[in-house]
Design an enzyme around this catalytic site. Structure first.
Site, PDB file in Angstrom:
ATOM      1  N   SER A 163     -14.949 -26.699   2.727  1.00 44.50           N
ATOM      2  CA  SER A 163     -15.433 -27.224   4.003  1.00 44.50           C
ATOM      3  C   SER A 163     -14.707 -28.496   4.441  1.00 44.50           C
ATOM      4  O   SER A 163     -15.001 -29.024   5.496  1.00 44.50           O
ATOM      5  CB  SER A 163     -16.929 -27.488   3.927  1.00 44.50           C
ATOM      6  N   SER A 172     -21.916 -26.673   5.141  1.00 40.56           N
ATOM      7  CA  SER A 172     -22.154 -28.108   4.981  1.00 40.56           C
ATOM      8  C   SER A 172     -21.032 -28.724   4.158  1.00 40.56           C
ATOM      9  O   SER A 172     -20.184 -28.026   3.604  1.00 40.56           O
ATOM     10  CB  SER A 172     -23.500 -28.349   4.307  1.00 40.56           C
ATOM     11  N   LYS A 173     -21.067 -30.042   4.101  1.00 44.48           N
ATOM     12  CA  LYS A 173     -20.039 -30.783   3.365  1.00 44.48           C
ATOM     13  C   LYS A 173     -19.944 -30.328   1.920  1.00 44.48           C
ATOM     14  O   LYS A 173     -18.917 -30.448   1.292  1.00 44.48           O
ATOM     15  CB  LYS A 173     -20.389 -32.271   3.343  1.00 44.48           C
ATOM     16  N   ARG A 174     -21.071 -29.872   1.399  1.00 44.53           N
ATOM     17  CA  ARG A 174     -21.082 -29.506  -0.019  1.00 44.53           C
ATOM     18  C   ARG A 174     -20.479 -28.129  -0.269  1.00 44.53           C
ATOM     19  O   ARG A 174     -20.184 -27.772  -1.393  1.00 44.53           O
ATOM     20  CB  ARG A 174     -22.509 -29.554  -0.560  1.00 44.53           C
ATOM     21  N   ASP A 175     -20.318 -27.326   0.789  1.00 43.62           N
ATOM     22  CA  ASP A 175     -19.776 -25.988   0.571  1.00 43.62           C
ATOM     23  C   ASP A 175     -18.298 -26.057   0.245  1.00 43.62           C
ATOM     24  O   ASP A 175     -17.556 -26.842   0.833  1.00 43.62           O
ATOM     25  CB  ASP A 175     -19.975 -25.120   1.824  1.00 43.62           C
TER      26      ASP A 175
END
Ligand code: GLU
Length: 438
Positions: A214, A208-211
């Site tokens: 990414s 996800s965007k938070r990883d």
């Protein structure tokens, strides 16, 4: 078959995610492989969520990765992209058409699509046949008059004569609605190819965007080579069917096909990306490497604007093989440019464990002082003589001397290191290190 036309259709509502970049890349590769057209279409109808930063980031990321698009509204000028926010008239025209043909109706101010009684069959180029049943009529334009995502997405695919829709697997659930909209216009849907998800590097779940790692912009900021990231992204769900990982893009274009895309989810592997990046760094010309390294070294205070490139290029020539990243160059090469480098503690301990290094260092310091010729071969012969005289092996000189002149226990080939540093620096550093050992 008619000429291939594919599109990448991002919504500019966030940063440029690795998954989006991979979708863009697969579309681009397919267009290039088939000699078709690659369209960039910005799906910016959700005015509340679009941001100019996001759009900027996306376009910049596409260019950085070399994913050039082929057309746009200003044909002849600098191309496109298409913006859905500028295509309201087209959607209006198609809404009128679908109302007139009786495939849609108005209810409570909204416009609804009448679904057909037949199931929707997706002949997916990657996943095979998928059958679904969309059994409820659905809204295609809200009561405020604005058409919804499904409608504008399909109308644009019709208007832009898109032949292949290559997009993330998360859109499979939308596809039955899309097929119904094509049916309402009596138009054959495009070939669908839903690409499997990208899983995070460890643990379950989608990246996800938070990883960490990414976002495309993160790699640019960290000075990854765009060709290396692009090469890595090609392998996220596709492979050349042999063991190769590093391939020139021309060859990937040649080999790429929808049938080569895996059904299984791809796992993001940062180590592999680092490895590929390092391989690309090793393949750079010294001129290119120098122009990448120079601003970083200036920023780190290791070089100044007025320094020439000759010494830098010598340093890079002997160090390139050992480089892992551009990002860490100031750290990795710092000792070539400053005298107050720190001594790696673990390496120091290791040396001291083998006994006091001073004696060997004194011997080599003396020999180096007498040495006029600082070429690799002359230095090597000098150490060979020392070894014969004192009945020790070359590493007894090389290990402590390398640590003394660089602060590290790894680095470029030893004799090249001495040659490039030059006699003056080498003598001063070895002498200083001996004092430090006392
Ligand atoms: N705007 C949609 C998205 O970003 C496009 C989906 C599609 O490619 O059809 O997910």
């Amino acid at each position: 078959m008619s000429k291939v036309r594919v599109r990448f259709a991002p919504s500019p509502t966030g940063f440029f995610h690795i998954g989006s970049a991979r979708t863009a890349l697969f579309n681009w590769l397919y267009a290039r492989h088939t000699g078709g057209t690659f369209v960039l279409r910005i799906e910016d109808t959700d005015l509340a969520r679009n941001t100019p930063e996001s759009l900027e980031c996306l376009m910049h990321g596409m260019k950085w990765l070399g994913l050039n698009w082929d057309e746009g509204p200003e044909v002849g000028g600098p191309y496109g992209p298409y913006f859905q926010s500028q295509r309201g008239d087209i959607y209006k025209e198609y809404l009128d058409k679908v109302l007139a043909s009786g495939h849609a109706y108005e209810k409570e101010g909204a416009i609804w699509l009448k679904v057909s009684p037949e199931p929707q069959v997706i002949n997916d180029a990657i996943r095979g046949r998928i059958e679904r049943r969309e059994d409820k009529d659905f809204v295609i334009a809200r009561s405020n008059g604005l058409p919804v995502f499904h409608f504008v997405n399909v109308v644009d695919d019709i208007a832009m004569e898109i032949t292949h829709v290559i997009r993330g697997e998360d859109h499979i659930s939308n596809t039955s609605k899309h097929i119904e909209i094509f049916r309402a216009f009596d138009i054959e849907p495009p070939v669908y190819a839903h690409i499997p998800l990208i899983l995070k590097s460890t643990g379950p779940g989608k990246m996800s965007k938070r990883d960490q790692g990414s976002l495309v912009e993160e790699y640019e900021r960290r000075h990854f080579l765009p060709e290396a990231l692009r090469n890595y992204l090609c392998l996220l769900g596709w492979s050349p069917k042999d063991d190769r990982e590093i391939l020139p893009i021309e060859e990937i274009i040649e080999l790429f096909d929808l049938s080569g895309i895996n059904k299984a989810n791809a796992r993001f592997d940062e180590k592999k990306l680092d490895h590929i990046n390092a391989e690309y760094i090793r393949k750079l010309s010294i001129d290119d490497l120098a122009s990448l390294a120079r601003p970083l070294l200036i920023e780190a205070g290791l070089l100044t604007e007025k320094d020439g490139d000759d010494y830098l290029k010598e340093v890079l020539t002997i160090s390139q093989e050992k480089m892992r990243s551009i990002e860490n160059l100031p750290e990795f090469l710092g000792y070539f440019f400053k005298d107050d480098y720190s001594i790696n503690e673990a390496a120091m301990e290791k040396i001291l464990k083998q006994g006091k290094p001073q004696r060997r260092l004194q011997e080599i310091l003396h020999a180096l002082g007498d040495q006029e010729d600082f070429s690799e071969s002359a230095l090597e012969a000098m150490v060979k003589d020392l070894c014969a005289q004192n009945n020790v092996s070359p590493k007894d000189y090389i290990m402590p001397t390398r640590l003394a002149v660089s602060g590290q226990d790894v680095g470029p080939a030893f004799y090249s290191l001495l040659r490039v540093l030059g006699k003056e620096k080498v003598l001063a550093r070895v002498a200083r290190f001996i004092a430090l050992c006392e």
